[in-house]
Design a protein around this motif. Structure first.
Motif, PDB file in Angstrom:
ATOM      1  N   ARG A   4      47.595  27.622  36.144  1.00 22.57           N
ATOM      2  CA  ARG A   4      47.978  28.028  37.508  1.00 22.57           C
ATOM      3  C   ARG A   4      48.393  29.499  37.547  1.00 22.57           C
ATOM      4  N   ALA A   5      49.174  29.918  36.564  1.00 19.92           N
ATOM      5  CA  ALA A   5      49.604  31.314  36.509  1.00 19.92           C
ATOM      6  C   ALA A   5      48.412  32.245  36.279  1.00 19.92           C
ATOM      7  N   ALA A   6      47.482  31.841  35.437  1.00 20.81           N
ATOM      8  CA  ALA A   6      46.290  32.652  35.188  1.00 20.81           C
ATOM      9  C   ALA A   6      45.450  32.773  36.459  1.00 20.81           C
ATOM     10  N   GLY A   7      45.299  31.686  37.179  1.00 19.40           N
ATOM     11  CA  GLY A   7      44.548  31.720  38.435  1.00 19.40           C
ATOM     12  C   GLY A   7      45.211  32.606  39.464  1.00 19.40           C
ATOM     13  N   LEU A   8      46.535  32.506  39.563  1.00 18.11           N
ATOM     14  CA  LEU A   8      47.275  33.353  40.501  1.00 18.11           C
ATOM     15  C   LEU A   8      47.127  34.825  40.128  1.00 18.11           C
ATOM     16  N   PHE A   9      47.190  35.131  38.844  1.00 14.20           N
ATOM     17  CA  PHE A   9      47.017  36.500  38.382  1.00 14.20           C
ATOM     18  C   PHE A   9      45.640  37.034  38.758  1.00 14.20           C
ATOM     19  N   MET A  10      44.599  36.236  38.596  1.00 17.85           N
ATOM     20  CA  MET A  10      43.241  36.674  38.929  1.00 17.85           C
ATOM     21  C   MET A  10      43.088  36.929  40.424  1.00 17.85           C
ATOM     22  N   ILE A  11      43.708  36.100  41.237  1.00 14.48           N
ATOM     23  CA  ILE A  11      43.648  36.299  42.688  1.00 14.48           C
ATOM     24  C   ILE A  11      44.379  37.579  43.076  1.00 14.48           C
ATOM     25  N   VAL A  12      45.562  37.781  42.524  1.00 11.99           N
ATOM     26  CA  VAL A  12      46.332  38.991  42.830  1.00 11.99           C
ATOM     27  C   VAL A  12      45.581  40.237  42.351  1.00 11.99           C
ATOM     28  N   ALA A  13      44.961  40.166  41.197  1.00 13.95           N
ATOM     29  CA  ALA A  13      44.204  41.308  40.672  1.00 13.95           C
ATOM     30  C   ALA A  13      43.007  41.633  41.574  1.00 13.95           C
ATOM     31  N   ALA A  14      42.318  40.608  42.062  1.00 13.10           N
ATOM     32  CA  ALA A  14      41.172  40.836  42.942  1.00 13.10           C
ATOM     33  C   ALA A  14      41.612  41.458  44.266  1.00 13.10           C
ATOM     34  N   VAL A  15      42.692  40.968  44.834  1.00 16.71           N
ATOM     35  CA  VAL A  15      43.201  41.518  46.099  1.00 16.71           C
ATOM     36  C   VAL A  15      43.670  42.958  45.888  1.00 16.71           C
ATOM     37  N   ALA A  16      44.365  43.226  44.794  1.00 18.04           N
ATOM     38  CA  ALA A  16      44.840  44.584  44.511  1.00 18.04           C
ATOM     39  C   ALA A  16      43.669  45.547  44.326  1.00 18.04           C
ATOM     40  N   THR A  17      42.625  45.111  43.654  1.00 19.36           N
ATOM     41  CA  THR A  17      41.442  45.954  43.469  1.00 19.36           C
ATOM     42  C   THR A  17      40.802  46.287  44.801  1.00 19.36           C
ATOM     43  N   ASN A  18      40.684  45.316  45.675  1.00 15.55           N
ATOM     44  CA  ASN A  18      40.103  45.562  46.993  1.00 15.55           C
ATOM     45  C   ASN A  18      40.972  46.497  47.829  1.00 15.55           C
ATOM     46  N   LEU A  19      42.274  46.350  47.743  1.00 14.80           N
ATOM     47  CA  LEU A  19      43.162  47.247  48.484  1.00 14.80           C
ATOM     48  C   LEU A  19      43.060  48.675  47.968  1.00 14.80           C
ATOM     49  N   LEU A  20      42.982  48.840  46.657  1.00 19.33           N
ATOM     50  CA  LEU A  20      42.806  50.172  46.094  1.00 19.33           C
ATOM     51  C   LEU A  20      41.477  50.784  46.519  1.00 19.33           C
ATOM     52  N   PHE A  21      40.428  49.989  46.540  1.00 20.96           N
ATOM     53  CA  PHE A  21      39.117  50.483  46.977  1.00 20.96           C
ATOM     54  C   PHE A  21      39.164  50.910  48.437  1.00 20.96           C
ATOM     55  N   LEU A  22      39.834  50.131  49.270  1.00 20.53           N
ATOM     56  CA  LEU A  22      39.969  50.509  50.677  1.00 20.53           C
ATOM     57  C   LEU A  22      40.772  51.803  50.825  1.00 20.53           C
ATOM     58  N   GLY A  23      41.815  51.950  50.038  1.00 22.74           N
ATOM     59  CA  GLY A  23      42.612  53.175  50.086  1.00 22.74           C
ATOM     60  C   GLY A  23      41.815  54.395  49.660  1.00 22.74           C
TER      61      GLY A  23
END
Length: 51
Positions: A4-23
């Motif tokens: 569960r923690a690994a899955g949550l980490f992957m989701i947070v990493a994907a969202v953070a990457t997309n936010l950085l790309f948008l920025g």
């Protein structure tokens, strides 16, 4: 680390990457920056080296 923690980490990493790309897209005016200069003229400005 649990599954569960690994899955949550992957989701947070994907969202953070997309936010950085948008920025970065907002800062560098993407995709308009791709239309400013034709690719061939950009490629000619790169110096070539003989091996």
């Amino acid at each position: 680390m649990t599954v569960r923690a690994a899955g949550l980490f992957m989701i947070v990493a994907a969202v953070a990457t997309n936010l950085l790309f948008l920025g970065l897209g907002a800062v560098f005016d993407y995709p308009e920056v791709l239309r400013r200069e034709p690719p061939r003229s950009s490629a000619r400005s790169v110096p070539t080296r003989a091996p």
